[in-house]
Write an enzyme that holds these catalytic residues in place. Structure first.
Site, short mmCIF file in Angstrom:
data_model
loop_
_atom_site.label_atom_id
_atom_site.label_comp_id
_atom_site.label_asym_id
_atom_site.label_seq_id
_atom_site.Cartn_x
_atom_site.Cartn_y
_atom_site.Cartn_z
N LYS A 156 62.57 25.94 41.19
CA LYS A 156 63.31 25.05 40.05
C LYS A 156 63.77 23.53 41.18
CE LYS A 156 65.67 25.39 36.76
NZ LYS A 156 65.86 25.80 35.01
N GLY B 157 78.30 25.21 24.37
CA GLY B 157 77.32 24.07 24.78
C GLY B 157 76.50 23.51 23.74
N VAL B 158 76.98 22.66 22.87
CA VAL B 158 75.63 22.12 22.34
C VAL B 158 74.38 20.59 22.06
CG1 VAL B 158 76.24 23.23 20.00
CG2 VAL B 158 77.71 21.32 21.14
N1 LIG Z 1 66.05 22.88 27.86
C1 LIG Z 1 65.41 23.59 27.25
O1 LIG Z 1 63.95 24.21 27.07
C2 LIG Z 1 65.82 24.68 28.07
C3 LIG Z 1 65.00 26.44 28.48
C4 LIG Z 1 65.77 27.06 29.26
C5 LIG Z 1 66.78 27.68 29.30
N2 LIG Z 1 67.99 26.34 28.93
C6 LIG Z 1 69.01 26.53 29.96
O2 LIG Z 1 69.57 26.65 28.59
C7 LIG Z 1 71.15 25.12 28.93
C8 LIG Z 1 71.37 24.30 28.20
O3 LIG Z 1 70.15 23.23 28.90
P1 LIG Z 1 70.21 22.34 27.85
O4 LIG Z 1 68.01 21.58 28.17
O5 LIG Z 1 70.04 22.61 25.88
O6 LIG Z 1 70.58 21.06 28.08
P2 LIG Z 1 71.65 20.32 27.99
O7 LIG Z 1 72.44 19.34 28.97
O8 LIG Z 1 70.95 19.26 26.80
O9 LIG Z 1 72.65 20.48 27.04
C9 LIG Z 1 74.19 21.85 27.71
C10 LIG Z 1 75.20 21.21 27.54
O10 LIG Z 1 76.56 21.57 27.79
C11 LIG Z 1 77.29 21.07 27.89
N3 LIG Z 1 78.13 21.80 28.58
C12 LIG Z 1 78.11 21.29 30.00
N4 LIG Z 1 79.33 22.50 30.58
C13 LIG Z 1 80.39 22.70 29.46
C14 LIG Z 1 81.22 23.83 29.68
N5 LIG Z 1 82.09 24.17 30.50
N6 LIG Z 1 81.43 24.32 28.27
C15 LIG Z 1 80.99 23.46 27.23
N7 LIG Z 1 80.48 22.57 27.49
C16 LIG Z 1 79.56 22.82 28.17
C17 LIG Z 1 76.87 19.79 28.04
O11 LIG Z 1 77.92 19.00 27.88
C18 LIG Z 1 75.47 19.24 27.19
O12 LIG Z 1 75.77 18.88 25.94
C19 LIG Z 1 71.27 25.27 30.61
O13 LIG Z 1 71.94 26.54 31.21
C20 LIG Z 1 69.10 25.44 30.82
O14 LIG Z 1 69.63 25.63 32.18
C21 LIG Z 1 67.15 25.32 28.64
C1 LIG Z 2 60.67 24.26 30.29
C2 LIG Z 2 61.02 25.21 31.48
C3 LIG Z 2 60.04 24.82 32.79
C4 LIG Z 2 62.22 24.89 32.78
C5 LIG Z 2 63.87 25.26 31.25
N1 LIG Z 2 64.56 24.50 31.45
C6 LIG Z 2 63.78 26.86 31.70
O1 LIG Z 2 64.56 26.45 32.33
O2 LIG Z 2 62.89 27.54 31.78
#
Ligand SMILES: NC(=O)c1ccc[n+]([C@@H]2O[C@H](COP(=O)([O-])OP(=O)(O)OC[C@H]3O[C@@H](n4cnc5c(N)ncnc54)[C@H](O)[C@@H]3O)[C@@H](O)[C@H]2O)c1
Ligand SMILES: CC(C)C[C@H](N)C(=O)O
Length: 364
Positions: free
Chosen positions: A80, A180-181
């Site tokens: 990462k 978190g949306v």
């Molecule tokens: N994007 C992916 O494909 C993916 C894959 C696996 C895991 N994740 C995990 O899922 C989570 C969300 O990812 P994302 O891509 O949607 O990110 P993102 O940044 O689009 O969304 C995160 C949201 O959480 C909000 N946030 C941050 N701190 C907060 C708090 N204390 N209380 C409430 N809201 C809060 C932010 O304002 C934001 O809107 C992360 O932990 C990420 O590592 C994402």
């Molecule tokens: C799309 C992935 C490579 C990464 C993603 N943010 C995860 O935590 O799984």
């Protein structure tokens, strides 16, 4: 933090610090384990309060990717990156291109993709400098933004967890409190709304909340109130360590199922929610849809193939609940066992020598 001591304790392979003065790039690439293959994991951009916090996040997230990729059955190790900076203010083209050159320098040991604070456009800039990046624009034959696919995986995993807790996987009429949306959770809310679930949402960004309220009739609560809602399901979809000593006593939900990485602050919190009878869908299993999708690019991306595999998250979560009940262990332990056993099995079979590339004595 004693970095080498920490790396030794959890057996990390490599920690790379990348600095570029012109663009302001300060990135940390953590490679945890490459037994199964090159380390694949996203790049997070976040305004960390201290460098130590950034290092710790990179290390914890990289280890999570090792387990996620192994449990998902991917031939990939875990890594990462974190970039220190405000994603709304500090990005520039040179930064991501400089970062791309650092990735290229690792010669395929690490492959990146999106995470919190980074976008397809950022990945396209990295791609200007290296091929070791996924989740770039679909026009390049890539899988594009992984978030909607992650959301689908979380949705099917949540259904499996609901079946465990309520005896039915229908989410119609269930109340889901979403923390978190952002990218993933917005699409998750879309699936949930379509099935007739009631939504409660909280986010530090009011615009994100407004979007969910307007589109799905979600009810807004403050970020501190989200844990104590009278909800059937709590869906953490923001940052990590939110299942902790302070939040557990507030929880009323019978299911925890969300996209956030590293949801448990510590393993003891996983034990505690298990004892309370909460059905916890382990984070790195339920949120593996995104990595399953981007990993498919390594075979020449096929959307149907990837989605079929992502739909399998339902069965995997069911299997984890079965192991948990059979062995009397928390679900996070059951998931860790699945991942560790696969790494051990594949690592052992790889010990049989196979000559790849140049013959070992051809350089003489
Ligand atoms: N994007 C992916 O494909 C993916 C894959 C696996 C895991 N994740 C995990 O899922 C989570 C969300 O990812 P994302 O891509 O949607 O990110 P993102 O940044 O689009 O969304 C995160 C949201 O959480 C909000 N946030 C941050 N701190 C907060 C708090 N204390 N209380 C409430 N809201 C809060 C932010 O304002 C934001 O809107 C992360 O932990 C990420 O590592 C994402
Ligand atoms: C799309 C992935 C490579 C990464 C993603 N943010 C995860 O935590 O799984």
């Amino acid at each position: 933090m004693e970095i080498f001591k920490y790396m030794e304790t959890y057996d990390y392979e490599q920690l790379v610090f990348c600095q570029d003065k012109t663009s302001g790039l300060k990135a940390i690439i953590a490679i945890h384990d490459t037994t199964l293959g090159p380390a694949l994991g996203g790049t997070r951009m976040w305004n960390y309060a201290t460098e130590e916090e950034a290092i710790e996040d990179a290390l914890r997230l990289a280890k999570g990717m090792t387990y996620k990729n192994a449990a998902a059955g991917l031939n990939l190790g875990g890594g990462k990156t974190v970039i220190i900076g405000d994603p709304l203010k500090d990005k520039n083209e040179e930064m991501f291109r400089a970062f791309g050159r650092f990735i290229q320098g690792l010669n395929g040991r690490y492959i990146t993709a999106e995470d919190v604070g980074t976008t397809v456009e950022d990945m396209d800039l990295i791609h200007e400098e290296t091929n070791y990046v996924t989740g770039i624009s679909e026009a390049f034959g890539s899988s594009g933004n992984p978030s909607p696919v992650t959301a689908y995986g979380v949705y099917v995993g949540m259904k499996a967890a609901a079946k465990e807790a309520f005896g039915s996987d229908s989410l119609e009429g269930k109340t889901v409190a979403v923390q978190g949306v952002g990218n993933v959770a917005y699409t998750l809310c879309e699936f949930l709304h379509k099935e007739g679930a009631k939504l409660i949402v909280a986010d530090i960004n009011q615009a994100s909340v407004d979007r969910a309220v307007n589109a799905f009739g979600a009810v807004q609560v403050s970020v501190d109130e989200i844990y104590s809602q009278d909800a059937d399901i709590f869906a953490p979809c923001a940052l990590g360590a939110i299942i902790n000593d302070n939040t557990i006593p507030q929880l009323k939900a019978k299911v925890i199922a969300g996209s956030a990485n590293n949801q448990l602050k510590d393993t003891k919190h996983g034990d505690l929610i298990h004892e309370m009878g909460i059905a916890y869908a382990p984070d790195y299993v339920i949120n593996s849809g995104g990595v399953i999708n981007v990993a498919d690019e390594l075979y020449g991306y096929n959307h149907d193939r990837a989605m079929k595999r992502v739909a399998g998250i339902y069965d995997k979560i069911e299997r984890i609940f079965e192991i948990s009940k059979r062995d009397g262990i928390p679900t996070y332990v059951a998931a860790d066992r699945l991942a560790e056993e696969r790494i051990a099995r594949v690592g052992k079979s790889r010990s049989q020598f196979l000559q790849n590339g140049k013959h070992i004595i051809s350089g003489r």
